[in-house]
Design a protein around this motif. Structure first.
Motif, PDB file in Angstrom:
ATOM      1  N   SER A 147       0.836  -1.191   0.000  1.00 14.66           N
ATOM      2  CA  SER A 147       0.000   0.000   0.000  1.00 14.66           C
ATOM      3  C   SER A 147       0.871   1.240   0.000  1.00 14.66           C
ATOM      4  N   GLY A 148       0.310   2.312  -0.546  1.00 14.06           N
ATOM      5  CA  GLY A 148       1.011   3.584  -0.607  1.00 14.06           C
ATOM      6  C   GLY A 148       0.138   4.591  -1.300  1.00 14.06           C
ATOM      7  N   PRO A 149       0.564   5.864  -1.388  1.00 13.55           N
ATOM      8  CA  PRO A 149      -0.240   6.887  -2.046  1.00 13.55           C
ATOM      9  C   PRO A 149      -0.589   6.483  -3.474  1.00 13.55           C
ATOM     10  N   GLY A 150      -1.861   6.419  -3.772  1.00 13.12           N
ATOM     11  CA  GLY A 150      -2.290   6.159  -5.135  1.00 13.12           C
ATOM     12  C   GLY A 150      -2.300   4.707  -5.527  1.00 13.12           C
ATOM     13  N   PHE A 169       9.512   3.666  -4.202  1.00 18.12           N
ATOM     14  CA  PHE A 169       9.480   2.739  -3.076  1.00 18.12           C
ATOM     15  C   PHE A 169       8.397   3.094  -2.064  1.00 18.12           C
ATOM     16  N   ALA A 170       7.420   3.890  -2.474  1.00 18.54           N
ATOM     17  CA  ALA A 170       6.298   4.205  -1.593  1.00 18.54           C
ATOM     18  C   ALA A 170       5.623   2.906  -1.164  1.00 18.54           C
ATOM     19  N   GLY A 171       5.469   2.721   0.121  1.00 22.06           N
ATOM     20  CA  GLY A 171       4.901   1.495   0.648  1.00 22.06           C
ATOM     21  C   GLY A 171       5.933   0.426   0.903  1.00 22.06           C
ATOM     22  N   ALA A 213       8.290   1.281   4.287  1.00 21.42           N
ATOM     23  CA  ALA A 213       7.633   0.953   5.546  1.00 21.42           C
ATOM     24  C   ALA A 213       7.608  -0.553   5.768  1.00 21.42           C
ATOM     25  N   ALA A 214       7.307  -1.292   4.718  1.00 17.94           N
ATOM     26  CA  ALA A 214       7.272  -2.751   4.839  1.00 17.94           C
ATOM     27  C   ALA A 214       8.642  -3.311   5.188  1.00 17.94           C
ATOM     28  N   GLU A 215       9.691  -2.774   4.539  1.00 26.53           N
ATOM     29  CA  GLU A 215      11.046  -3.223   4.842  1.00 26.53           C
ATOM     30  C   GLU A 215      11.433  -2.894   6.278  1.00 26.53           C
ATOM     31  N   GLY A 216      11.016  -1.692   6.738  1.00 31.88           N
ATOM     32  CA  GLY A 216      11.320  -1.298   8.105  1.00 31.88           C
ATOM     33  C   GLY A 216      10.640  -2.195   9.123  1.00 31.88           C
ATOM     34  N   ALA A 217       9.383  -2.554   8.861  1.00 26.98           N
ATOM     35  CA  ALA A 217       8.651  -3.432   9.769  1.00 26.98           C
ATOM     36  C   ALA A 217       9.303  -4.803   9.820  1.00 26.98           C
ATOM     37  N   TRP A 218       9.726  -5.297   8.637  1.00 21.44           N
ATOM     38  CA  TRP A 218      10.384  -6.597   8.585  1.00 21.44           C
ATOM     39  C   TRP A 218      11.693  -6.565   9.395  1.00 21.44           C
ATOM     40  N   ALA A 219      12.441  -5.471   9.241  1.00 18.31           N
ATOM     41  CA  ALA A 219      13.719  -5.358   9.967  1.00 18.31           C
ATOM     42  C   ALA A 219      13.500  -5.302  11.469  1.00 18.31           C
TER      43      ALA A 219
END
Length: 313
Positions: A275-278, A295-297, A300-306
């Motif tokens: 998910s991301g803008p648009g 890399f919108a969306g 954040a996903a990579e950060g959560a995984w890390a």
């Protein structure tokens, strides 16, 4: 030899010939590379059947050695952009006339599964988060550009399927697929109007007057601010010396005007699994806020995984 990725965000762009990476999306590549993103250019063919478009180099000895020269030009452009690059090993199809067959064994004549196989392997090895290629028109009707679109879409899907190309490594799902909107009619018109309003001679009027009756442009879902990288883009284009004549065609318009009226490179989001803008999951190209990041969306996903990985450790 290609070296595997070392972690972090990864971007793969798939092109038909050497020089396409510099005329379509080069400033975007330079921006992300400078920001620390791993950027890889996959070039489907060697441009062996291309023309020499720079009259200063249109000599028999250059045409006779074009395969080697274009590889050297690609290496120079790659270094300018600060990216990595790999040829997929297919032979340029040239531009046959309306009633002429494709040359035997060329890229555009390959069965789709065969043509996609090297890219599937590359995707599984490099593991890109984002893939960029052309839309179904190829950007213009060169058979290699149209085939590049087909191959990139096929490989985007096949690389994630463990049942397909099992010999090519562990499956990998790239999470976003974009199409270039480079060199659009709107881009030419905006620059032509801006130059005319400022009393600057424009060579784009004739091109616009003869613009073919093409399907409506895809929606712009993503605009990447990269005016600061236009000089890098231009240097990469000029590195393809056989394909670019300085001061002519794309190299003719004033860069200060381009930076003022069209400071972005634009894309259409064709597929998305984040998910991301648009781009709400799973629909891509949805009406809404225009992205300003490929890399919108994904970030954040990579950060959560890390974070989860750190807690697990």
């Amino acid at each position: 030899m290609f070296t595997k990725h070392s972690g972090g965000l990864r971007l793969l762009t798939v092109h038909a010939h050497p020089d396409d990476e510099s005329s379509k999306g080069a400033a975007t590549l330079a921006r992300y590379a400078a920001e620390g993103v791993e950027v890889l250019v996959a070039t489907c063919t060697g441009g062996e059947r291309g023309s020499v478009l720079n009259p200063a180099l249109d000599r028999p000895e250059v045409r006779a050695d074009l395969t080697r020269i274009r590889r050297e030009e690609m290496e120079a452009a790659r270094e300018v952009l600060g990216v990595r690059q790999q040829f997929l090993g297919f032979v340029d199809s040239g531009m046959p006339g309306p009633d002429e067959p494709l040359p035997e064994g060329c890229f555009a004549a390959q069965p789709l599964e065969v043509a996609a196989a090297p890219l599937v392997a590359l995707i599984r090895e490099f593991r890109p988060h984002v893939v960029i290629t052309y839309d179904e028109t190829g950007g213009y009707p060169h058979p290699d550009h149209v085939m590049t679109h087909k191959v990139a879409v096929e490989a985007f899907e096949a690389a994630a399927d463990p049942k397909r190309h099992p010999e090519a490594g562990e499956p990998w799902q790239a999470v976003k697929l974009y199409y270039h909107l480079a060199l659009s009619r709107a881009w030419f018109q905006t620059l032509h109007d801006a130059m005319t309003e400022r009393g600057v001679a424009s060579e784009m009027g004739e091109l616009l007057a003869g613009w073919p009756d093409t399907p409506p442009a895809l929606a712009t879902t993503t605009r990447i601010e990269c005016a600061e990288q236009f000089a890098v883009r231009d240097a990469a284009m000029l590195a393809h010396a056989t394909q670019v004549q300085p001061g002519v065609a794309f190299m003719a318009h004033p860069r200060d005007i381009e930076r003022e009226v069209w400071p972005t490179e634009d894309y259409h989001l064709a597929r998305s699994f984040v998910s991301g803008p648009g781009n709400p999951v799973p629909t891509a190209g949805a009406v809404g806020a225009v992205e300003n990041d490929l890399f919108a969306g994904v970030r954040a996903a990579e950060g959560a995984w890390a974070r989860c990985s750190n807690r697990a450790g």
